[in-house]
Design a protein around this motif. Sequence first.
Motif, PDB file in Angstrom:
ATOM      1  N   ASN A 190       0.831  -1.204   0.000  1.00 32.07           N
ATOM      2  CA  ASN A 190       0.000   0.000   0.000  1.00 32.07           C
ATOM      3  C   ASN A 190       0.867   1.255   0.000  1.00 32.07           C
ATOM      4  OD1 ASN A 190      -1.378   2.120   2.126  1.00 32.07           O
ATOM      5  ND2 ASN A 190      -2.687   1.453   0.456  1.00 32.07           N
TER       6      ASN A 190
ATOM      7  N   ASN B 147       0.932   3.845  -3.255  1.00 35.02           N
ATOM      8  CA  ASN B 147       0.652   5.273  -3.035  1.00 35.02           C
ATOM      9  C   ASN B 147       1.823   6.132  -3.491  1.00 35.02           C
ATOM     10  OD1 ASN B 147      -1.880   4.995  -1.998  1.00 35.02           O
ATOM     11  ND2 ASN B 147      -1.293   5.184   0.139  1.00 35.02           N
ATOM     12  N   ALA B 148       3.040   5.715  -3.101  1.00 37.92           N
ATOM     13  CA  ALA B 148       4.228   6.505  -3.463  1.00 37.92           C
ATOM     14  C   ALA B 148       4.307   6.644  -4.983  1.00 37.92           C
ATOM     15  CB  ALA B 148       5.474   5.845  -2.895  1.00 37.92           C
TER      16      ALA B 148
ATOM     17  N   LYS C 187       1.756   6.342  -7.126  1.00 38.70           N
ATOM     18  CA  LYS C 187       0.609   7.126  -7.602  1.00 38.70           C
ATOM     19  C   LYS C 187       0.833   8.625  -7.421  1.00 38.70           C
ATOM     20  CE  LYS C 187      -3.053   5.432  -5.365  1.00 38.70           C
ATOM     21  NZ  LYS C 187      -4.378   4.952  -4.955  1.00 38.70           N
ATOM     22  N   TYR C 188       1.394   8.996  -6.267  1.00 38.29           N
ATOM     23  CA  TYR C 188       1.460  10.420  -5.930  1.00 38.29           C
ATOM     24  C   TYR C 188       2.842  11.036  -6.142  1.00 38.29           C
ATOM     25  CZ  TYR C 188      -3.006   9.013  -3.981  1.00 38.29           C
ATOM     26  OH  TYR C 188      -4.273   8.498  -3.835  1.00 38.29           O
TER      27      TYR C 188
ATOM     28  N   ASP D 174       9.153   8.953  -0.673  1.00 35.04           N
ATOM     29  CA  ASP D 174       8.996   9.399  -2.061  1.00 35.04           C
ATOM     30  C   ASP D 174       9.295  10.886  -2.187  1.00 35.04           C
ATOM     31  OD1 ASP D 174       6.538  11.063  -1.838  1.00 35.04           O
ATOM     32  OD2 ASP D 174       5.564   9.170  -1.326  1.00 35.04           O
TER      33      ASP D 174
ATOM     34  N   ILE E 194       1.843  15.814   1.600  1.00 34.92           N
ATOM     35  CA  ILE E 194       0.515  16.010   2.214  1.00 34.92           C
ATOM     36  C   ILE E 194       0.582  17.263   3.091  1.00 34.92           C
ATOM     37  CG2 ILE E 194      -1.216  14.967   3.763  1.00 34.92           C
ATOM     38  CD1 ILE E 194       0.314  12.237   3.026  1.00 34.92           C
TER      39      ILE E 194
ATOM     40  N   SER F  37      -7.169  13.254   0.042  1.00 33.42           N
ATOM     41  CA  SER F  37      -6.828  14.677   0.100  1.00 33.42           C
ATOM     42  C   SER F  37      -7.707  15.479  -0.862  1.00 33.42           C
ATOM     43  CB  SER F  37      -5.368  14.832  -0.280  1.00 33.42           C
ATOM     44  OG  SER F  37      -5.088  16.185  -0.508  1.00 33.42           O
TER      45      SER F  37
ATOM     46  N   GLY G  94      -8.731   6.272  -6.477  1.00 31.98           N
ATOM     47  CA  GLY G  94      -8.336   5.748  -5.165  1.00 31.98           C
ATOM     48  C   GLY G  94      -9.578   5.590  -4.305  1.00 31.98           C
TER      49      GLY G  94
ATOM     50  N   GLY H 115      -9.378   5.577  -0.702  1.00 29.31           N
ATOM     51  CA  GLY H 115      -9.226   6.171   0.631  1.00 29.31           C
ATOM     52  C   GLY H 115      -9.293   5.124   1.730  1.00 29.31           C
ATOM     53  N   LEU H 116      -9.127   3.859   1.347  1.00 26.99           N
ATOM     54  CA  LEU H 116      -9.191   2.787   2.361  1.00 26.99           C
ATOM     55  C   LEU H 116      -7.813   2.205   2.679  1.00 26.99           C
ATOM     56  CD1 LEU H 116     -12.345   0.735   1.306  1.00 26.99           C
ATOM     57  CD2 LEU H 116     -12.000   1.946   3.448  1.00 26.99           C
ATOM     58  N   GLY H 117      -6.851   2.437   1.762  1.00 24.89           N
ATOM     59  CA  GLY H 117      -5.553   1.781   1.889  1.00 24.89           C
ATOM     60  C   GLY H 117      -4.849   2.018   3.217  1.00 24.89           C
ATOM     61  N   LEU H 118      -4.707   3.287   3.613  1.00 22.89           N
ATOM     62  CA  LEU H 118      -3.961   3.576   4.851  1.00 22.89           C
ATOM     63  C   LEU H 118      -4.765   3.190   6.086  1.00 22.89           C
ATOM     64  CD1 LEU H 118      -2.257   6.967   3.957  1.00 22.89           C
ATOM     65  CD2 LEU H 118      -1.182   4.723   4.212  1.00 22.89           C
TER      66      LEU H 118
ATOM     67  N   SER I 229       6.989  12.363   0.964  1.00 26.04           N
ATOM     68  CA  SER I 229       6.482  11.715   2.174  1.00 26.04           C
ATOM     69  C   SER I 229       7.323  10.501   2.530  1.00 26.04           C
ATOM     70  CB  SER I 229       5.047  11.208   1.953  1.00 26.04           C
ATOM     71  OG  SER I 229       4.274  12.141   1.264  1.00 26.04           O
TER      72      SER I 229
ATOM     73  N   PHE J 277       6.514   6.979   4.749  1.00 25.07           N
ATOM     74  CA  PHE J 277       5.593   6.156   5.549  1.00 25.07           C
ATOM     75  C   PHE J 277       6.406   5.053   6.199  1.00 25.07           C
ATOM     76  CE2 PHE J 277       2.600   8.465   3.098  1.00 25.07           C
ATOM     77  CZ  PHE J 277       1.467   8.529   3.879  1.00 25.07           C
TER      78      PHE J 277
HETATM   79  P1  ADP Z   1      -6.092   6.116  -1.791  1.00 25.60           P
HETATM   80  O1  ADP Z   1      -4.662   6.202  -2.226  1.00 25.60           O
HETATM   81  O2  ADP Z   1      -6.809   4.957  -2.370  1.00 25.60           O
HETATM   82  O3  ADP Z   1      -6.818   7.413  -1.965  1.00 25.60           O
HETATM   83  P2  ADP Z   1      -5.098   5.679   0.917  1.00 25.60           P
HETATM   84  O4  ADP Z   1      -5.857   5.362   2.149  1.00 25.60           O
HETATM   85  O5  ADP Z   1      -4.006   4.757   0.520  1.00 25.60           O
HETATM   86  O6  ADP Z   1      -6.165   5.849  -0.221  1.00 25.60           O
HETATM   87  O7  ADP Z   1      -4.481   7.126   1.119  1.00 25.60           O
HETATM   88  C1  ADP Z   1      -5.318   8.165   1.642  1.00 25.60           C
HETATM   89  C2  ADP Z   1      -4.864   9.511   1.146  1.00 25.60           C
HETATM   90  O8  ADP Z   1      -3.584   9.843   1.699  1.00 25.60           O
HETATM   91  C3  ADP Z   1      -4.664   9.598  -0.351  1.00 25.60           C
HETATM   92  O9  ADP Z   1      -5.866   9.828  -1.028  1.00 25.60           O
HETATM   93  C4  ADP Z   1      -3.692  10.780  -0.469  1.00 25.60           C
HETATM   94  O10 ADP Z   1      -4.408  11.994  -0.331  1.00 25.60           O
HETATM   95  C5  ADP Z   1      -2.822  10.619   0.776  1.00 25.60           C
HETATM   96  N1  ADP Z   1      -1.558   9.901   0.518  1.00 25.60           N
HETATM   97  C6  ADP Z   1      -1.275   8.617   0.836  1.00 25.60           C
HETATM   98  N2  ADP Z   1      -0.019   8.296   0.476  1.00 25.60           N
HETATM   99  C7  ADP Z   1       0.513   9.410  -0.079  1.00 25.60           C
HETATM  100  C8  ADP Z   1       1.795   9.738  -0.638  1.00 25.60           C
HETATM  101  N3  ADP Z   1       2.792   8.844  -0.700  1.00 25.60           N
HETATM  102  N4  ADP Z   1       1.983  10.998  -1.094  1.00 25.60           N
HETATM  103  C9  ADP Z   1       0.999  11.914  -1.032  1.00 25.60           C
HETATM  104  N5  ADP Z   1      -0.234  11.667  -0.520  1.00 25.60           N
HETATM  105  C10 ADP Z   1      -0.473  10.444  -0.050  1.00 25.60           C
END
Ligand code: ADP
Length: 372
Positions: free
Chosen positions: A270, A274-275, A277-278, A301, A306, A321, A331, A333-336, A360, A362
């Motif tokens: 996860n 995310n890394a 994707k963003y 990353d 954020i 976000s 996305g 919004g459940l991953g984290l 960021s 993690f």
């Molecule tokens: P998703 O990626 O499916 O939206 P997540 O629960 O994994 O859901 O992440 C929640 C939110 O946290 C994301 O929508 C994004 O706004 C922020 N986020 C997570 N990881 C990163 C990252 N590496 N860089 C920037 N924002 C992040």
Amino acid sequence: MSQLPSVPEPINRLDRERLQAVINNMTEGVLTLDSSCLVTMSNAVALGILDVNDALGKHVDDILHLTDKAGKPVHLAPLIQTQQLGSDKRHLASRDWQLRYADGTTAYIYISVAPVQSAFGQAQYGGYVLLIQDITRDKSLEIERSEFISVASHELRTPVAVAEGYISNALLAAEKEHTPDTIKNALQSAHDQILFLSNMLNDLSTLSRAEQGDLAASMEEFDVNELIDSLLQDFRQQALQKKISFGYVGQKNLGRLASSRLYVHEILQNFITNAIKYTEKGGITLRAKRVEDGVEFSVTDTGIGIGRNEHSKISEKFFRSTDWRVRKINGTGLGLYIAAKLAKLLSGQVSFDSELNKGSTFKLSVPGAATS
Ligand code: ADP
């Protein structure tokens, strides 16, 4: 002749009666224990939950026959007497244990144990206070809900995968046959939505597994560097497609860790997706190091980061976000949220540090005996 001052009793009769009246009027079951874990006081609710007429003078483990999720007996006395009282070392609470009655029936109970302390945080009387509640009804509803989500998401996966396949083929055919852009765009949008649905189903199914918390089944000893290698392998291509780097910095001999490979993999996966994707430029670094009690992983990353105002919401269910750069990417919004749940099941922790427009990091710390 001078008289010796009389030594005050710790609790006189009047105090005791007052205390008993307070305890009797509580809606939770209450037991007080002395330092040897013998019951010194109880109320009617506690006796009702335990299904006994009297508990006075009995040992806590003789009246509370507890089992954990895996059905193994839980002995409270050694847990509380060796001060293993939760992360703050003062308090132990669980919603996951079952109380077993003499006739073989069981009830889920909420139990909370704390040492009796003076105002200065010192153990004054050397005893403990125990709160118990019958939560069988709540638990059954939770289990039913979780099972429903698990079955529904599992059943929906196949038709969604089939539909995704058909739309993919239609898109390919449309490319070859010079189909008008309006049709191609419609197919592309349908494809994006179906991928979103498929990710959502995956997340829901992982979430219900995490909520059922069947950790025992996936505990094993695994090779940490092998896990890292497989993550590097799995995501190298995705990073390459976005023209960002992806590498590992850290020891090559992290040895084996006694934990759940499945859950650690799920959490790190996860962080990495995310890394990727963003992040639009720069790269992603996976790190791992042995710490005193386990292993600490991190994923850094150089992405969009954020904003500080959103830090506190990041692991809330369905949080995404409001940044437009996040909104344009699919996305759930459940991953984290799931990552934090899984980490908790491993008695580990997820934390992060992030700066807007800089990137960021993690982190996941996983406790567990590490062997070479
Ligand atoms: P998703 O990626 O499916 O939206 P997540 O629960 O994994 O859901 O992440 C929640 C939110 O946290 C994301 O929508 C994004 O706004 C922020 N986020 C997570 N990881 C990163 C990252 N590496 N860089 C920037 N924002 C992040």
